[in-house]
Design an enzyme around this catalytic site. Structure first.
Site, mmCIF file in Angstrom:
data_model
loop_
_atom_site.group_PDB
_atom_site.id
_atom_site.type_symbol
_atom_site.label_atom_id
_atom_site.label_comp_id
_atom_site.label_asym_id
_atom_site.label_seq_id
_atom_site.Cartn_x
_atom_site.Cartn_y
_atom_site.Cartn_z
ATOM 1 N N PRO A 25 0.818 -1.212 0.000
ATOM 2 C CA PRO A 25 0.000 0.000 0.000
ATOM 3 C C PRO A 25 0.854 1.264 0.000
ATOM 4 C CG PRO A 25 -0.696 -1.536 1.719
ATOM 5 C CD PRO A 25 0.612 -2.024 1.195
ATOM 6 N N GLU A 26 0.649 2.093 -0.979
ATOM 7 C CA GLU A 26 1.286 3.408 -1.038
ATOM 8 C C GLU A 26 0.170 4.446 -0.962
ATOM 9 O OE1 GLU A 26 4.124 3.557 -4.323
ATOM 10 O OE2 GLU A 26 4.392 1.403 -4.225
ATOM 11 N N HIS A 49 -4.559 -14.685 10.051
ATOM 12 C CA HIS A 49 -3.705 -13.517 10.259
ATOM 13 C C HIS A 49 -4.499 -12.269 10.648
ATOM 14 C CE1 HIS A 49 -0.657 -16.033 8.461
ATOM 15 N NE2 HIS A 49 -1.398 -16.149 7.366
ATOM 16 N N ARG A 96 2.489 -10.320 7.189
ATOM 17 C CA ARG A 96 3.908 -10.177 7.483
ATOM 18 C C ARG A 96 4.208 -9.614 8.875
ATOM 19 N NH1 ARG A 96 4.420 -12.820 3.683
ATOM 20 N NH2 ARG A 96 5.320 -12.431 1.648
ATOM 21 N N ARG A 105 19.813 16.999 -1.999
ATOM 22 C CA ARG A 105 20.006 15.555 -1.825
ATOM 23 C C ARG A 105 21.084 15.015 -2.743
ATOM 24 N NH1 ARG A 105 16.804 12.671 1.904
ATOM 25 N NH2 ARG A 105 15.197 14.097 2.677
#
Length: 290
Positions: free
Chosen positions: A2-3, A92, A111, A153
């Site tokens: 998921p972004e 899960h 996970r 950067r």
DNA sequence: CATGGGTCCTGAGTGC
DNA sequence: TGCACTCAGGACCCAT
């Protein structure tokens, strides 16, 4: 994975929870609750009303009526489900939140990477949230501002865009897509991008994210919305997981390489290497990126 | 402060 | 065919 578009899709589907109370909270797997023990977590939430649901980067923020916040991060495999009481409990499933409407919010995580954090009023939250960079659609980030950000950067564009303190919400899929759309190579040092390239990249980031949101996210495996419906953005992707297939712009074979420790998808013809003067043998006349 | 590496976890993929 | 092994991925923590 998921972004921003996936988390935003989930947020929109959860807006119906605003105004509801959390009547009971059941923590099945203690590890899914960060920074407090399950009992404190339960007591902190039960009886509270959800006033609003916001998103910041890939975090979901449930604003509660005592001005505390329930934070949720899905990481790679976390899933939120909006269930009816009788729905079978999937494997899960780690946290269950019973709502005043009779619905149930469930957190499932194959996970065990994601989970919840409860923040008292004024708590800045985990480092990643406190130091998070601007939202990609922040109107204050224009071409000039974005160019100035990049100039600070030294790392590669890939690493820089994945850094949530640089800009919020991008992950592996949308970074690869944005760099392709902007015709920039992932290994280009960020500070080397000129103003025109910065403008192109900012526009590409916004384009790929907007497309992702409009298609309700990209599903490659586990991601679905809170009702189990997969996203429909995968067919629009230009390079991600398309290694070995022809570039949709020039026909060159898409390659998968490793940049900033991540699997990275690139068209060697459309996205030129920054240093090596490696030149494509074939020249496609109509696709000069510069 | 920016940067890079190790860590968490387990299903999927690979190699023998 | 079955088993043992490695890998992927986002954020945090730490060392540089």
């Amino acid at each position: 994975m998921p972004e921003l578009p996936e988390v935003e899709t989930i947020r929109r589907a959860l807006l119906s929870l605003e105004g509801q109370r959390m009547e009971a909270v059941l923590v099945i797997h203690p590890g899914m609750v960060k920074r407090s023990d399950p009992e404190t977590f339960r007591q902190s939430l039960e009886g509270k009303r959800i006033d609003a649901i916001d998103r910041r980067g890939k975090y979901l923020l449930f604003r509660l009526d005592d001005h505390s916040t329930l934070l949720c991060h899905l990481m790679m495999a976390g899933r939120l489900w909006l269930n009816d009481p009788g729905d079978p409990i999937l494997a899960h499933t780690h946290v269950r939140i019973f709502l005043s409407s009779g619905k149930e919010l469930r957190y499932q995580d194959l996970r065990h990477f994601g989970g919840f954090t409860w923040l008292k009023e004024g708590d800045p939250g985990p480092q990643g949230l406190a130091t998070m960079g601007p939202e990609p659609f922040d109107p204050q980030v224009d071409e000039g501002a974005f160019h100035a950000m990049l100039k600070r950067r030294k790392a590669t564009l890939k690493g820089t865009l994945l850094d949530q303190s640089f800009m919020a919400g991008l992950g592996n899929i949308y970074v690869d897509e944005a760099l392709f759309e902007a015709a920039l190579h992932p290994e280009t040092p960020a500070f080397r991008v000129n103003r025109e390239g910065a403008g192109r990249l900012l526009l590409a980031i916004r384009n790929v994210l907007d497309r992702g949101i409009r298609h309700r996210g990209t599903t490659f495996g586990t991601y679905t919305d809170v009702n189990g419906r997969p996203g429909e953005n995968a067919p629009t992707l230009q390079v991600f997981r398309r290694q070995g297939q022809p570039c949709l712009r020039c026909g060159e074979v898409i390659r998968k390489v490793r940049v900033a420790g991540r699997g990275t998808h690139v068209c060697p013809n459309c996205q030129r290497q920054p240093k090596g003067r490696s030149r494509p043998w074939k020249t496609s006349s109509s696709n000069t990126p510069h």
